[in-house]
Design a protein around this motif. Structure first.
Motif, PDB file in Angstrom:
ATOM      1  N   LEU A 168       0.857  -1.186   0.000  1.00 32.34           N
ATOM      2  CA  LEU A 168       0.000   0.000   0.000  1.00 32.34           C
ATOM      3  C   LEU A 168       0.893   1.236   0.000  1.00 32.34           C
ATOM      4  O   LEU A 168       1.816   1.343   0.814  1.00 32.34           O
ATOM      5  N   LEU A 169       0.622   2.143  -0.928  1.00 36.14           N
ATOM      6  CA  LEU A 169       1.357   3.404  -0.966  1.00 36.14           C
ATOM      7  C   LEU A 169       0.658   4.388  -0.045  1.00 36.14           C
ATOM      8  O   LEU A 169      -0.528   4.694  -0.252  1.00 36.14           O
ATOM      9  N   THR A 170       1.366   4.832   0.965  1.00 36.79           N
ATOM     10  CA  THR A 170       0.770   5.721   1.962  1.00 36.79           C
ATOM     11  C   THR A 170       1.877   6.516   2.641  1.00 36.79           C
ATOM     12  O   THR A 170       2.980   5.985   2.850  1.00 36.79           O
ATOM     13  N   PRO A 171       1.587   7.789   3.012  1.00 35.48           N
ATOM     14  CA  PRO A 171       2.621   8.553   3.725  1.00 35.48           C
ATOM     15  C   PRO A 171       2.950   7.953   5.091  1.00 35.48           C
ATOM     16  O   PRO A 171       3.941   8.342   5.705  1.00 35.48           O
ATOM     17  N   GLN A 172       2.142   6.996   5.557  1.00 39.97           N
ATOM     18  CA  GLN A 172       2.437   6.366   6.854  1.00 39.97           C
ATOM     19  C   GLN A 172       3.383   5.179   6.734  1.00 39.97           C
ATOM     20  O   GLN A 172       3.694   4.517   7.721  1.00 39.97           O
ATOM     21  N   GLU A 229       3.659  -1.416   3.827  1.00 42.49           N
ATOM     22  CA  GLU A 229       3.235  -0.052   3.498  1.00 42.49           C
ATOM     23  C   GLU A 229       4.470   0.763   3.171  1.00 42.49           C
ATOM     24  O   GLU A 229       5.444   0.735   3.913  1.00 42.49           O
ATOM     25  N   LEU A 230       4.428   1.478   2.048  1.00 44.95           N
ATOM     26  CA  LEU A 230       5.594   2.257   1.626  1.00 44.95           C
ATOM     27  C   LEU A 230       5.230   3.716   1.430  1.00 44.95           C
ATOM     28  O   LEU A 230       4.176   4.043   0.881  1.00 44.95           O
ATOM     29  N   SER A 231       6.162   4.587   1.845  1.00 45.51           N
ATOM     30  CA  SER A 231       6.036   6.028   1.602  1.00 45.51           C
ATOM     31  C   SER A 231       7.207   6.457   0.740  1.00 45.51           C
ATOM     32  O   SER A 231       8.327   5.983   0.924  1.00 45.51           O
ATOM     33  N   ILE A 232       6.960   7.362  -0.215  1.00 43.37           N
ATOM     34  CA  ILE A 232       8.081   7.827  -1.042  1.00 43.37           C
ATOM     35  C   ILE A 232       8.736   9.073  -0.455  1.00 43.37           C
ATOM     36  O   ILE A 232       9.682   9.595  -1.035  1.00 43.37           O
ATOM     37  N   GLY A 233       8.287   9.554   0.682  1.00 40.94           N
ATOM     38  CA  GLY A 233       8.947  10.704   1.298  1.00 40.94           C
ATOM     39  C   GLY A 233       8.040  11.351   2.320  1.00 40.94           C
ATOM     40  O   GLY A 233       6.838  11.075   2.377  1.00 40.94           O
ATOM     41  N   ASP A 234       8.624  12.223   3.105  1.00 38.16           N
ATOM     42  CA  ASP A 234       7.872  12.847   4.197  1.00 38.16           C
ATOM     43  C   ASP A 234       7.101  14.062   3.707  1.00 38.16           C
ATOM     44  O   ASP A 234       7.412  15.203   4.069  1.00 38.16           O
ATOM     45  N   TYR A 235       6.153  13.813   2.848  1.00 37.28           N
ATOM     46  CA  TYR A 235       5.239  14.833   2.359  1.00 37.28           C
ATOM     47  C   TYR A 235       3.997  14.078   1.919  1.00 37.28           C
ATOM     48  O   TYR A 235       4.029  12.856   1.767  1.00 37.28           O
ATOM     49  N   VAL A 236       2.913  14.827   1.733  1.00 33.78           N
ATOM     50  CA  VAL A 236       1.669  14.157   1.340  1.00 33.78           C
ATOM     51  C   VAL A 236       1.302  14.595  -0.078  1.00 33.78           C
ATOM     52  O   VAL A 236       1.250  15.792  -0.368  1.00 33.78           O
ATOM     53  N   ILE A 237       1.081  13.623  -0.949  1.00 29.66           N
ATOM     54  CA  ILE A 237       0.602  13.928  -2.297  1.00 29.66           C
ATOM     55  C   ILE A 237      -0.858  13.474  -2.390  1.00 29.66           C
ATOM     56  O   ILE A 237      -1.369  12.824  -1.475  1.00 29.66           O
ATOM     57  N   THR A 238      -1.498  13.806  -3.487  1.00 27.65           N
ATOM     58  CA  THR A 238      -2.951  13.652  -3.550  1.00 27.65           C
ATOM     59  C   THR A 238      -3.403  12.194  -3.545  1.00 27.65           C
ATOM     60  O   THR A 238      -4.498  11.876  -3.123  1.00 27.65           O
ATOM     61  N   GLY A 239      -2.562  11.320  -4.026  1.00 23.27           N
ATOM     62  CA  GLY A 239      -2.945   9.911  -4.035  1.00 23.27           C
ATOM     63  C   GLY A 239      -1.718   9.050  -4.239  1.00 23.27           C
ATOM     64  O   GLY A 239      -0.628   9.557  -4.522  1.00 23.27           O
ATOM     65  N   GLY A 240      -1.918   7.749  -4.139  1.00 24.22           N
ATOM     66  CA  GLY A 240      -0.784   6.831  -4.234  1.00 24.22           C
ATOM     67  C   GLY A 240      -0.284   6.591  -5.659  1.00 24.22           C
ATOM     68  O   GLY A 240       0.716   5.899  -5.853  1.00 24.22           O
ATOM     69  N   GLU A 241      -0.969   7.156  -6.664  1.00 28.21           N
ATOM     70  CA  GLU A 241      -0.598   6.836  -8.058  1.00 28.21           C
ATOM     71  C   GLU A 241       0.829   7.265  -8.395  1.00 28.21           C
ATOM     72  O   GLU A 241       1.605   6.484  -8.961  1.00 28.21           O
ATOM     73  N   LEU A 242       1.167   8.521  -8.064  1.00 28.35           N
ATOM     74  CA  LEU A 242       2.536   8.983  -8.351  1.00 28.35           C
ATOM     75  C   LEU A 242       3.548   8.142  -7.585  1.00 28.35           C
ATOM     76  O   LEU A 242       4.605   7.794  -8.107  1.00 28.35           O
ATOM     77  N   ALA A 243       3.195   7.813  -6.361  1.00 22.09           N
ATOM     78  CA  ALA A 243       4.099   6.998  -5.536  1.00 22.09           C
ATOM     79  C   ALA A 243       4.284   5.618  -6.171  1.00 22.09           C
ATOM     80  O   ALA A 243       5.395   5.083  -6.217  1.00 22.09           O
ATOM     81  N   ALA A 244       3.197   5.040  -6.699  1.00 25.21           N
ATOM     82  CA  ALA A 244       3.302   3.718  -7.336  1.00 25.21           C
ATOM     83  C   ALA A 244       4.198   3.799  -8.567  1.00 25.21           C
ATOM     84  O   ALA A 244       5.010   2.898  -8.819  1.00 25.21           O
TER      85      ALA A 244
HETATM   86  N1  ADE Z   1       0.149   8.987  -0.779  1.00 19.15           N
HETATM   87  C1  ADE Z   1       0.130  10.276  -0.374  1.00 19.15           C
HETATM   88  N2  ADE Z   1       1.342  10.683   0.012  1.00 19.15           N
HETATM   89  C2  ADE Z   1       2.199   9.616  -0.171  1.00 19.15           C
HETATM   90  C3  ADE Z   1       3.584   9.417   0.050  1.00 19.15           C
HETATM   91  N3  ADE Z   1       4.376  10.362   0.527  1.00 19.15           N
HETATM   92  N4  ADE Z   1       4.078   8.196  -0.230  1.00 19.15           N
HETATM   93  C4  ADE Z   1       3.288   7.216  -0.688  1.00 19.15           C
HETATM   94  N5  ADE Z   1       1.976   7.359  -0.914  1.00 19.15           N
HETATM   95  C5  ADE Z   1       1.428   8.538  -0.666  1.00 19.15           C
END
Ligand code: ADE
Length: 267
Positions: free
Chosen positions: A90-94, A150-165
């Motif tokens: 799951l792509l998530t900032p957490q 669960e993976l985060s691509i960095g310590d910021y929040v983007i609108t959805g997981g698509e860019l992260a995927a």
């Molecule tokens: N969705 C929103 N922010 C994200 C992040 N930083 N990494 C992965 N998924 C995210």
């Protein structure tokens, strides 16, 4: 066409955002050669109500909407089996911070240090499930009972997981043998050795009065390699000293680093 080495099974509400990036440059070529594949699954296709609803209000109140568990479970289980026999990410900032080491691990499977040998025969295709979150969050039961990582691509929040995927697909694919034109490319990349990359120059030798370091024009490959290593160490020390703690450094590297540090103290 040979079976793909790695298949990304992507679960998203916005499959259309993936097309142009996957159809460009290195990823396009890798897909055409059957080395990687990305299959897009629209979570909305697994809704069975009249309005195809994928989100709902949070229990306990508060703003924002929460992604419902049923369509996500249904989509993932229909494609990957119940329970899924492959990692479900799951792509998530957490999530855990996604790094180059993690990209290599995902490309080769659990904790493998070795790169698969090109030409060693067809390895069975591996699959990775990637779930892209949207809205305020996803029902916690998805985190607890479906997702394995669960993976985060960095310590910021983007609108959805698509860019992260897409970031994960790109960084993982670079480790698959044959994906990069230069097989050593991924090993030289910034972060692959735990260091930042050295500076690059190309023609012309002088541009607007700015030259190229003499050593790069010398043709002396030994000196050039040493200069590059020193530049990598210098950059890493100046910009990302935190990386040096985990970098794989030789005795010679450590000596160079001492020299670099003492110069910085003198300045
Ligand atoms: N969705 C929103 N922010 C994200 C992040 N930083 N990494 C992965 N998924 C995210």
């Amino acid at each position: 066409m040979p079976s793909p080495f790695l298949v990304f099974e992507v679960f998203t509400l916005f499959p259309e955002v993936f097309g142009p990036y996957l159809a460009s440059s290195i990823l396009q070529r890798a897909r055409q050669r059957g080395l990687v594949e990305a299959r897009l699954h629209n979570i909305r296709d697994w809704t069975y109500d009249k309005h195809h609803i994928t989100d709902d209000e949070p229990y306990g109140g508060g703003g924002g909407m929460v992604m419902k568990p049923e369509p996500i479970f249904a989509a993932v289980e229909a494609v990957l089996g119940a329970p899924p026999a492959c990692p479900v990410i799951l792509l998530t900032p957490q999530g855990r911070l996604f790094t180059q080491d993690l990209a290599r691990e995902l490309a080769y499977g659990e904790e493998t240090e070795q790169r698969p040998t090109p030409g060693a025969g067809p390895a069975p295709a591996r699959r990775l499930g990637l779930i892209c979150g949207r809205y305020e969050g996803i029902d916690e039961r998805v985190h607890q009972h479906l997702v394995t990582q669960e993976l985060s691509i960095g310590d910021y929040v983007i609108t959805g997981g698509e860019l992260a995927a897409l970031v994960v697909i790109d960084a993982v694919s670079r480790w698959i043998p044959g994906v990069l034109g230069d097989p050593e490319g991924v090993v030289d990349d910034s972060h692959a050795s735990g260091l930042l990359e050295y500076p690059h120059y190309t023609r012309p030798p002088e541009f607007r009065g700015w030259g190229v370091p003499e050593i790069l024009l010398s043709g002396d490959h030994g000196r050039i390699a040493r200069w590059r290593r020193e530049q990598s160490l210098r950059r890493t020390w100046q910009r990302r000293p935190d990386l040096l703690e985990r970098a794989r450094l030789s005795e010679a590297d450590l000596k160079l680093l001492e020299k670099i540090k003492s110069e910085t103290h003198e300045e």
